[in-house]
Design an enzyme around this catalytic site. Sequence first.
Site, PDB file in Angstrom:
ATOM      1  N   GLU A   1       0.856  -1.191   0.000  1.00  0.00           N
ATOM      2  CA  GLU A   1       0.000   0.000   0.000  1.00  0.00           C
ATOM      3  C   GLU A   1       0.888   1.236   0.000  1.00  0.00           C
ATOM      4  OE1 GLU A   1      -2.857   0.185   3.170  1.00  0.00           O
ATOM      5  OE2 GLU A   1      -3.550   2.185   2.571  1.00  0.00           O
TER       6      GLU A   1
ATOM      7  N   GLU B   1      -6.183  -5.768   8.192  1.00  0.00           N
ATOM      8  CA  GLU B   1      -5.189  -4.713   8.412  1.00  0.00           C
ATOM      9  C   GLU B   1      -4.798  -4.673   9.873  1.00  0.00           C
ATOM     10  OE1 GLU B   1      -5.644  -0.741   6.308  1.00  0.00           O
ATOM     11  OE2 GLU B   1      -7.705  -1.433   6.487  1.00  0.00           O
TER      12      GLU B   1
END
Lengths: 785, 155
Positions: free
Chosen positions: A568, A742
Site C-alpha cells: 500500500e 489490516e
Amino acid sequence: MRSVYICLTQAHDHQLILLAAGTCVVGVYGSFSVATHAARSEGRSATLWAGASIVASGCTAWATHMIGLLAFRPGMPAGFDPYLTALSLLVAIAGIGISVALAIGQRKRVHRFLIGVLLGSSIAALHYLGEASYLVAGTVTWDPPLLAVSIPTSLLMFGVAMVVTGERRRDLRRAGAPLLVAAIGVLHFGGMTAMTLAFDPERSLPPHAVPPEVIAPVVAGVSLGLLALAVVGLRLTLQARAQARRDQQRLRELANLAVEGLAVCDDDMITTANRSLERLLSVNPGELNGRRLSDLLPGLAVAALPEREEREAELVGTDGLRVPVRVLRSKVPLGSGLQTVLAIRDQRERLQTESKIRTLAYSDALTGLPNRAHFHDLLAHHVASYREHDRAFAVLVLDLDRFKLVNDTLGHGLGDVLLCKTAQRLKAALGEHDVVARLGGDEFAVLQADLPNPEVVQVLAGRIIELIGRPFLIEGQLVNVGASVGAALAPVDGIEPSQLVRNADLALYKAKTDGKGTFRRFDPVLDARVQARRSLEADLRRAIAMQEFEVYYQPLVDARSGRITAAEALVRWRHPERGLVSPADFIPLAEETGLIGPLGQWVLRTACAQAAHWPSHIRVAVNLSPAQFRDLRLADTVKAALAASGLTADRLELEITEGVLLADEERTLATLTRLRAAGVSISMDDFGTGYSSLSYLRRFPFDKIKVDQSFVRQLPGDLESAAIVRAIITMGTCLGMTITVEGVETAEQFAFSAASGCDQVQGYLVSRPLPLDEFLSFVEAREAA
Amino acid sequence: MNPQDTPDLFRLVYRSRSTFEGTAEDVQRAIDKTLATSRTRNAEAGITGTLLFTRLFFVQALEGPAAAVEAIFDRICCDLRHVNVEVVECGPVLEPIFGEDPMSYLVPDAGSGALVERVEHDTELADAAAAAMKLMAALIRPQPHAIGSVPQFAA
C-alpha cells in the site's frame, strides 16, 4: 447776431438754402447708413463701403457748402476758382476720413473731443477754402470778431458732437447728429456773415473764374449722387433690419428648442426667456420678460459670475417652487451688441439619479439594509468617534443555519423573502443606536454602538437567536432556520474595523462548529488556531510545489504462503523544519483546501512509476479520497498514470472509503465502473466502521474488502471482534472478494486471521511502511528466504 | 360562514411563553393594551382570532386571508414580550372555528385545569397543541354570544 439773421433772410436764395439743407440731410443719412452697413460687413466689402461712406460725407459737406454759396446773392458778378473748389472737396474728404479713422474704437472722451475738433477744422478748411474760391467783381473784407467767435464755437460743437456720439447712453448718442449739423450751420453762416463784399467796377472776375451756371450742374450732379447713395443706404438698412428680424426669430425658435432654460438679460432685467425656462418655472409664455433676475436666482450674484463657468444655484419660482440648477453666464453678440445670456440647467433629475446611485451603492437591494461597504464605513466612523469618546462597542456577525437548505429545497424566491423577514426581525432585536447590515448571502453584521458592560452583547445575541429561531411563515409554508452569532468587543478584541469583523467572523465559525443556534465571543485561542492552520496551508502549498513528499510502502502478504503480494502506497511529508509530518496532520487540511487534488495525483503517478520496476507479482495499492472523486476526470487521470509508468492495469489497486460512496452515488458508481473496465481493482478500505452499509457491496462488486484495524486490535481475545472479523471474512468470500486484515501486530492475530480464511495480512507484524529502497531490500530478503 | 365566501382562508395557531412581569393586575393591564392594539390591527386586515392566556403561556389563533395572517404573524414574531414561539397549527382551512371577533380573549375557567396543565407542561408540542385546541374550543363554544367580551371570561 442781427447781421447773421440778415445774411440768412436777405442775402440768400431761400429755396437754395432749403435745397442745401435737404442735400445735407440726404447726404448725412446716406453716409451714415452706408457706414452702418460697412460696420456690419466684413473684409473687402467693409473697406469699400467705409470708403464710400467717407467720400459721401466729404461730398455732403462740400455740396452743402457749395449750394450754400450758390444760394448767396452778393449782388455783383461772382464766380468760382476751379482749383480751390476742387481742393476744398479733397480737404473735406481727407479731413473726414482721417477723423473717422481716428475715432473708431476711441474710448477716451478727450481723444474723441480732439478728433471732433480735427473734424471741425477740416470742415472749417473746406468752408474757408470754398470762400476763397468764391470770386466776386469787388473786394472782400472780413469781420474778425465774428470769425473769432463763430469758428471756435463751431469747433467746440464739433468736439462735443464727437464726444456724445461715442457715449453709451442712447439719448446722448442721438444728440450727436443734430449737434454736428448745428456746428456746420454755425461755421457756415458765421463765416458768410463775417464776409463783406463790396462791388468794385474796377475789378473784374479773373479769367479762370468759373461762373455759377457752370458749377451749379456739377454740384447738382454730386447732390444727385448723394441722393442715389442715400437710396442705396436706405435699401441696405431695410435689408439689414429684415435680416435682423429673421435672425432674431430664428434665434428664438432655436432657443425654444433648447432643453436648457435660457434668459437674455439687460443687467438684472430679463428681456427674453425661452420656453424651457418658462416651463421650468411653470409660467405662461412671455411672463418672465421684465422680471428681475435676482428674484429668480436669489443668492447668486450673476454679474460677478465668471464667464463660461458653471455654478450651482437655486431657482425660485413665483409659487415658491425651488429647483436646484446649474447656471452658466456668457456674453453673446445678439443684434446690435453683446448681451448677457444665462443658461439654466435643471438638476433635479441628475440629483435624483445621484441619490439613487448612492442608495444603490450603499444599501442592499433586497433587504434595504446597509451593505458591506456601507457597514465598513459606519464601523470606521464609529471607531474614529470611539477614539474621542472612549466607549466600548461590539461587532456581531451572524448567519442563518440551514439557509442553504431552504434555498435549495424551497427556491431562491422564498429564500429572498426569508432574508427580508430576517432583516425585519434583526431590526426588532436591535437597540436604538445599533446598526444592522447585510454583508452578503445570509450573512449579517451588527454594530452594537454602546456597551455599558460586556454582558449586553450576550443579551443582544440572545435576542437575535430567539427572534431568528422563531418559525417563519412564507407563502403558507413554515420555515425554520436559526442564527449563529459571533461577536468581537472593541477595544478588547481589536480596534481596527477589519480586525473586529474578522474576529467576529472567527467567533461565528466557532459558534457554528460548536452546534448551531449559539453565540460565541471571540477568543484569542481561536485566532492562534486559525493562524496555525493558515501557516500549515501555506506550507502545504509550498511543499507540493517543492515536492517535499515521499511515498512509503507497507507490504501485504499472503496469509497462507507469507509471500508479498502487494504494497500500500502511503504519503509522507518531509518538512524541512518539522521533519516527517504525519498524514493525519495534513491530509484533512489538504482535503478541505482542495490541495488533495494535485497531491493525490502526484502520489498516484509516483506509486505507479515505482511499482513498474518491482517484481511483476507485486501489486501496488493507492488510496483515493472523496475529494479526488469529485473530479470528473479521475478515470482519465488514472489511465494516464498507468500509461506514463508502463504499469499494467491489473497491478493497480485503488482503495476507497465509504465516504466516497456517500456523496453523489450515481456519479461515483459510474467512475468506479469506468476504472474497473480499464482493468484496475477496487478495494473497500476500513470496512466495518461508519455505516458499512451492505448495500454498497451489492451495488458495486468490489475486488477486495479490507477489515478495519479497530477490530483486529482486540483479536483474538475479544469474542465480539473475533465474531465480526470471521463474519466479514465469510461474507466477503461468499461474494467472491479478496479479504485483507489490516493492523496485524502479533503472531496470534496473524494466526487467527489465517485460520479464519482471510487472504492477505497487512500490519506491523509483517512490516511498517518503508521508504522505497528499504521496501525493495525487504522484498529481496523475503523472496530469497 | 359560507366556505365560498372565503376561498383564501388560512389558520395559524401558535403557543408562546409570556415574559410579562409584575403583579397579576400589571400583567392584565399589559395584556388588555396588547389586545386593544391587535383588535384594531386585525379588523383592518380582515383577520379574526382568539387569544388564550394561562398566566405562563399564550396560545393565539389567527384566521383570515393567508397574506394577512402572514403579515400579522411577522409582527408577532418581532415582539420581544414573549419567547419560544411554536406553531401549533398552520394551513389553509375551509371555515373559521374561532368566531368572528377580531381578537377574542379567553381565560381558562375552573373546569379546564387538566387541559391547562397539558398546555403548559407537555414537552411534546403536538400533545400541548391538541390540548390547547381542545381547551380553546371548550372555552369558546358554550358561550358563543359572549365571545370578545373580556369581563365575562376574565373570571
